[in-house]
Design an enzyme around this catalytic site. Sequence first.
Site, PDB file in Angstrom:
ATOM      1  N   ASP A   1     -43.112  13.074  -1.483  1.00  0.00           N
ATOM      2  CA  ASP A   1     -42.343  11.836  -1.687  1.00  0.00           C
ATOM      3  C   ASP A   1     -43.247  10.605  -1.673  1.00  0.00           C
ATOM      4  OD1 ASP A   1     -40.146  13.637  -1.370  1.00  0.00           O
ATOM      5  OD2 ASP A   1     -40.194  13.285   0.797  1.00  0.00           O
TER       6      ASP A   1
ATOM      7  N   GLU B   1     -31.918  12.606  -7.052  1.00  0.00           N
ATOM      8  CA  GLU B   1     -32.510  11.938  -5.896  1.00  0.00           C
ATOM      9  C   GLU B   1     -33.833  11.304  -6.300  1.00  0.00           C
ATOM     10  OE1 GLU B   1     -33.112  15.042  -2.984  1.00  0.00           O
ATOM     11  OE2 GLU B   1     -34.960  15.741  -3.933  1.00  0.00           O
TER      12      GLU B   1
END
Length: 313
Positions: free
Chosen positions: A19, A195
């Site tokens: 991420d 997402e």
Amino acid sequence: MIDVTAETEKKPLIRQRADPYMYFHTDGYYYFTASVPEYDRIELRRSWTITGLADAEPVVVWRKHADGPMSWHIWAPEIHFIDGKWFIYFAAGQAQDPWYIRTWVLECDSPDPFAGGWREKGQLVPEWDSFQLDTTVFEHAGKLYAVWAQKRKERKENSVLYIAHMPNPYTIEYPQVMLSYPEYGWECSGFSVNEGPAVIERNGRVFVTYSASATDAAYCMGLLYADSSADLLNPASWKKLPEPVFVTNAGRGIFGPGHNSFTTDRTGNIDILVYHARPYADVDLDFALYDPNRHTWVKRFTWNSDGFPVFDA
């Protein structure tokens, strides 16, 4: 100086950092943060170059609580500089319920985010209470917006994407507007997921990349876009490409690429995709989030004649 080269793109830049979020600040530094494998803290590192981040010393600016909110699954931090202050947005669960994931905000008013002074501003509260993560923020036409992933009221999918105006960096203004939900097969492999949104504005359009499906080799990136002059809070302003824009490339040893951010070289002329991927395909889907080998990679990208980004050469 050429920083990101073809050789740079062949291997991970920073290992075991998922991420990834990279930000080039006006002070000349590249700032970097990401999920750490232990999911227990937020680290920052900085360097004068993108490749220098690989060896930059990480500094812990915040650690999870021992119990209660913000005590488990510390995920996907992003660092932003807004109105003269630093902010970090991150997702966190709690020890009693690890999957009670919500978005939280840290603030630092020191010009140097490494100098300390980070304090908890509280939860970034959406219109209803449900699973929420991967918040990013951006400024457009003088307004601040948030885009994030959340389980909608109907609880149909694992997560969909929402956008909302922000009157300040730690408050969402209602109503929130759904941008995208998992509808294509490539968005619903393993889990039905949208997402990890990231925003870039070029060529008269606002683009939002996002990640879809489970976090194995099926994980990939999709693309939404709207005209820069459009009302970004009107769902009709947004269009979704029917095919993913960045996918597993076994020949390059990149599996499940996604959850990206954007930066540029020091001149601002070369756009850089920052993303995570695994170097192998086989992973147990039930434990994929606890496999530490999602590494940070970087890649230069260009724009086609229609003004759309081209990520996968």
